[in-house]
Design an enzyme around this catalytic site. Sequence first.
Site, short mmCIF file in Angstrom:
data_model
loop_
_atom_site.label_atom_id
_atom_site.label_comp_id
_atom_site.label_asym_id
_atom_site.label_seq_id
_atom_site.Cartn_x
_atom_site.Cartn_y
_atom_site.Cartn_z
N ASN A 136 43.40 27.26 47.04
CA ASN A 136 42.33 27.90 46.28
C ASN A 136 42.38 27.42 44.84
OD1 ASN A 136 41.19 30.14 44.54
ND2 ASN A 136 40.71 31.00 46.55
N SER A 170 36.33 34.95 40.56
CA SER A 170 37.30 35.85 39.93
C SER A 170 36.66 36.46 38.69
CB SER A 170 38.57 35.10 39.53
OG SER A 170 39.39 35.93 38.73
N ASN A 172 38.32 37.69 36.21
CA ASN A 172 39.34 37.78 35.17
C ASN A 172 39.47 36.53 34.31
OD1 ASN A 172 40.12 40.40 36.08
ND2 ASN A 172 41.16 39.43 37.80
#
Length: 345
Positions: A136, A170, A172
């Site tokens: 990933n 994501s 973040n």
Amino acid sequence: MALSDLGAALLRQLDPEVAHGLAIRALQALPLPAAPADDPILRTTIAGLDLPNPVGLAAGLDKNGEALAGLARLGFGFVECGSVTPLAQPGNPRPRLFRLSEDRAIINRMGFNNLGLEAFAGRLANRPRTVVVGANLGANKDTEDKAADYVAGLKRLRGLSDYITVNVSSPNTPGLRALQGRAALDDLLGRLNEARAGDPTPVFLKVAPDLTADEIALIVEASLDHRIDALIVSNTTLDRPDSLRSRDRAEAGGLSGAPLKVRAMEALRAAVDASAGRLPLIAVGGIDSGAEAYARIRAGAAAIQLYSALIYEGPGLVGRIKRDLAARLRADGFSTVSEAARSAR
């Protein structure tokens, strides 16, 4: 698996990030027995990858590819490690991982903490060959041209993993989810397509659940235009359902686990409608039982991934889901997982 589940229960008594580190070390060090052979009805294929079963591990548990030998023995059909960024980075300040036990959920704002692409590549070069392994990819926080980071990861890991996942979902890393817009996505996927240059390694795209059906449809079309091999639906959510009861429910970051179940299923159904069988879909988010795994497959998913539920249920969950899936497939008259997934169309 009973001992492994007991270990997971003990780890839940510790600080979440400390427990995570200990779990990785245990997977590296303990002589885990191999899981029993899978029921043949569970064998399936995604993007040319032959999977002994459709139950995968989602990215986030083994960020640096350190525990793949242990993970390969837990019975997963495929294991995804990462997210990895070109340069090592510490991630966000602690505390950044919160266990919402009353809600069977997790909030994380880790921020792609990892040891970097070179260390990751070295571990993948020596990975076990007994399980399908995915890598990933993420982008460094301070990189202005984030698409360049994904291209760098794709090139460096060529030949080292069975598939690559491009994680643009994501919450973040500042600016990352903006890559899900059509113009930015066309630029990113176009550059990745060029960098693949005949490399047969499948490339998957992981998207957020916080998208409208129209936005998901645009992502599906962009994925098809740029030869993406599968879509992973979906990542953590920024939403905070009113039903959350845990003390840390208002912490910033991505929410995963049981409260994500409804939103992840909605995103999957939108992707199924938009793709109309043209793009394999992998469901993730709130899957914590064989019943839920089967519901995602019957909704059109070719496979599923777990992570947060393992924290609460222990690694024995993998075997329980597989046994339940096999029983449900036979009870409904299906001979394969793909046949059950196609019934959604």
